[in-house]
Design a protein around this motif. Structure first.
Motif, PDB file in Angstrom:
ATOM      1  N   PHE A 244       2.592  10.107  -9.858  1.00 39.41           N
ATOM      2  CA  PHE A 244       1.717  10.419 -10.991  1.00 39.41           C
ATOM      3  C   PHE A 244       1.049  11.777 -10.821  1.00 39.41           C
ATOM      4  CE2 PHE A 244       1.069   5.720 -12.163  1.00 39.41           C
ATOM      5  CZ  PHE A 244       2.053   5.802 -13.127  1.00 39.41           C
ATOM      6  N   TRP A 245       0.630  12.087  -9.603  1.00 43.74           N
ATOM      7  CA  TRP A 245      -0.003  13.378  -9.338  1.00 43.74           C
ATOM      8  C   TRP A 245       0.969  14.521  -9.612  1.00 43.74           C
ATOM      9  CZ3 TRP A 245       1.108  17.082  -5.534  1.00 43.74           C
ATOM     10  CH2 TRP A 245       0.190  18.117  -5.456  1.00 43.74           C
ATOM     11  N   LEU A 246       2.217  14.363  -9.199  1.00 43.10           N
ATOM     12  CA  LEU A 246       3.217  15.413  -9.441  1.00 43.10           C
ATOM     13  C   LEU A 246       3.395  15.678 -10.930  1.00 43.10           C
ATOM     14  CD1 LEU A 246       6.049  14.604  -6.891  1.00 43.10           C
ATOM     15  CD2 LEU A 246       4.569  16.595  -6.918  1.00 43.10           C
ATOM     16  N   PHE A 247       3.474  14.617 -11.722  1.00 40.59           N
ATOM     17  CA  PHE A 247       3.709  14.808 -13.155  1.00 40.59           C
ATOM     18  C   PHE A 247       2.458  15.210 -13.910  1.00 40.59           C
ATOM     19  CE2 PHE A 247       7.490  12.167 -12.239  1.00 40.59           C
ATOM     20  CZ  PHE A 247       8.428  13.076 -12.671  1.00 40.59           C
ATOM     21  N   SER A 248       1.287  14.897 -13.388  1.00 38.72           N
ATOM     22  CA  SER A 248       0.070  15.277 -14.102  1.00 38.72           C
ATOM     23  C   SER A 248      -0.249  16.753 -13.943  1.00 38.72           C
ATOM     24  CB  SER A 248      -1.115  14.436 -13.633  1.00 38.72           C
ATOM     25  OG  SER A 248      -1.462  14.782 -12.313  1.00 38.72           O
ATOM     26  N   LYS A 249       0.269  17.399 -12.930  1.00 37.56           N
ATOM     27  CA  LYS A 249       0.009  18.809 -12.680  1.00 37.56           C
ATOM     28  C   LYS A 249       0.889  19.723 -13.532  1.00 37.56           C
ATOM     29  CE  LYS A 249      -3.102  18.263  -9.626  1.00 37.56           C
ATOM     30  NZ  LYS A 249      -4.453  18.653  -9.890  1.00 37.56           N
ATOM     31  N   ARG A 250       1.808  19.168 -14.259  1.00 39.40           N
ATOM     32  CA  ARG A 250       2.746  19.969 -15.065  1.00 39.40           C
ATOM     33  C   ARG A 250       2.151  20.320 -16.401  1.00 39.40           C
ATOM     34  NH1 ARG A 250       6.925  17.507 -16.739  1.00 39.40           N
ATOM     35  NH2 ARG A 250       7.970  19.451 -16.998  1.00 39.40           N
ATOM     36  N   THR A 251       2.600  21.425 -16.941  1.00 40.40           N
ATOM     37  CA  THR A 251       2.243  21.817 -18.302  1.00 40.40           C
ATOM     38  C   THR A 251       3.514  21.887 -19.122  1.00 40.40           C
ATOM     39  OG1 THR A 251       2.438  24.149 -17.783  1.00 40.40           O
ATOM     40  CG2 THR A 251       0.252  23.162 -17.549  1.00 40.40           C
ATOM     41  N   ILE A 252       3.423  21.530 -20.381  1.00 45.32           N
ATOM     42  CA  ILE A 252       4.587  21.558 -21.250  1.00 45.32           C
ATOM     43  C   ILE A 252       4.751  22.972 -21.790  1.00 45.32           C
ATOM     44  CG2 ILE A 252       5.588  20.671 -23.376  1.00 45.32           C
ATOM     45  CD1 ILE A 252       4.123  18.075 -22.843  1.00 45.32           C
ATOM     46  N   ALA A 253       5.930  23.508 -21.581  1.00 47.47           N
ATOM     47  CA  ALA A 253       6.189  24.887 -22.018  1.00 47.47           C
ATOM     48  C   ALA A 253       6.614  24.937 -23.468  1.00 47.47           C
ATOM     49  CB  ALA A 253       7.258  25.517 -21.138  1.00 47.47           C
TER      50      ALA A 253
ATOM     51  N   LEU B  39       0.818  -1.208   0.000  1.00 50.80           N
ATOM     52  CA  LEU B  39       0.000   0.000   0.000  1.00 50.80           C
ATOM     53  C   LEU B  39       0.855   1.262   0.000  1.00 50.80           C
ATOM     54  CD1 LEU B  39      -2.811   1.229   0.106  1.00 50.80           C
ATOM     55  CD2 LEU B  39      -2.695   1.103   2.598  1.00 50.80           C
ATOM     56  N   VAL B  40       1.967   1.243   0.729  1.00 49.86           N
ATOM     57  CA  VAL B  40       2.858   2.410   0.758  1.00 49.86           C
ATOM     58  C   VAL B  40       3.421   2.666  -0.640  1.00 49.86           C
ATOM     59  CG1 VAL B  40       4.982   3.352   1.731  1.00 49.86           C
ATOM     60  CG2 VAL B  40       3.428   2.060   3.178  1.00 49.86           C
ATOM     61  N   GLY B  41       3.798   1.621  -1.339  1.00 49.23           N
ATOM     62  CA  GLY B  41       4.292   1.766  -2.705  1.00 49.23           C
ATOM     63  C   GLY B  41       3.219   2.295  -3.640  1.00 49.23           C
ATOM     64  N   LEU B  42       1.993   1.839  -3.451  1.00 50.40           N
ATOM     65  CA  LEU B  42       0.880   2.314  -4.272  1.00 50.40           C
ATOM     66  C   LEU B  42       0.605   3.795  -4.025  1.00 50.40           C
ATOM     67  CD1 LEU B  42      -1.245   1.428  -6.331  1.00 50.40           C
ATOM     68  CD2 LEU B  42      -2.742   0.902  -4.416  1.00 50.40           C
ATOM     69  N   ILE B  43       0.667   4.208  -2.765  1.00 54.83           N
ATOM     70  CA  ILE B  43       0.473   5.622  -2.436  1.00 54.83           C
ATOM     71  C   ILE B  43       1.607   6.459  -3.028  1.00 54.83           C
ATOM     72  CG2 ILE B  43       0.452   7.277  -0.521  1.00 54.83           C
ATOM     73  CD1 ILE B  43      -1.021   5.092   1.107  1.00 54.83           C
ATOM     74  N   ALA B  44       2.845   5.974  -2.926  1.00 56.52           N
ATOM     75  CA  ALA B  44       3.987   6.701  -3.492  1.00 56.52           C
ATOM     76  C   ALA B  44       3.852   6.813  -5.005  1.00 56.52           C
ATOM     77  CB  ALA B  44       5.291   6.001  -3.129  1.00 56.52           C
ATOM     78  N   LEU B  45       3.426   5.747  -5.659  1.00 59.78           N
ATOM     79  CA  LEU B  45       3.236   5.779  -7.102  1.00 59.78           C
ATOM     80  C   LEU B  45       2.142   6.769  -7.486  1.00 59.78           C
ATOM     81  CD1 LEU B  45       4.123   4.517  -9.789  1.00 59.78           C
ATOM     82  CD2 LEU B  45       2.335   2.821  -9.466  1.00 59.78           C
ATOM     83  N   GLY B  46       1.046   6.787  -6.728  1.00 62.90           N
ATOM     84  CA  GLY B  46      -0.016   7.761  -6.974  1.00 62.90           C
ATOM     85  C   GLY B  46       0.471   9.182  -6.808  1.00 62.90           C
ATOM     86  N   PHE B  47       1.308   9.420  -5.797  1.00 60.43           N
ATOM     87  CA  PHE B  47       1.867  10.752  -5.568  1.00 60.43           C
ATOM     88  C   PHE B  47       2.779  11.161  -6.720  1.00 60.43           C
ATOM     89  CE2 PHE B  47       5.084  13.588  -3.670  1.00 60.43           C
ATOM     90  CZ  PHE B  47       4.240  14.624  -3.294  1.00 60.43           C
TER      91      PHE B  47
END
Length: 75
Positions: free
Chosen positions: A66-75, A56-64
């Motif tokens: 993905f969340w970090l990279f999904s919030k980015r915009t390509i410049a 579960l800890v690995g799953l939460i880390a993986l979700g985090f």
């Protein structure tokens, strides 16, 4: 000043992600480790294995991650 710092960090992150993508493609085409890039694919595989063995800890880390990279915009 904060916006300038944020834009620098975003630019460096973008370059880093491009280098990782280039290293993966070069490693897959050349087979094995590529000079300058090292064992990027092996490191990614090891990271996924570590996340998988942590349950579960690995799953939460993986979700985090993905969340970090999904919030980015390509410049």
């Amino acid at each position: 000043m904060i916006n300038t710092t944020k834009s620098w960090i975003a630019g460096l992150t973008e370059v880093g992600l491009m280098l990782i993508a280039l290293a993966i493609v070069a490693s897959l085409l050349a087979g094995g480790t590529v000079p300058f890039f090292g064992g990027v694919v092996a490191n990614i595989v090891n990271m996924v294995k570590e996340l998988g063995t942590n349950g579960l800890v690995g799953l939460i880390a993986l979700g985090f991650i993905f969340w970090l990279f999904s919030k980015r915009t390509i410049a």
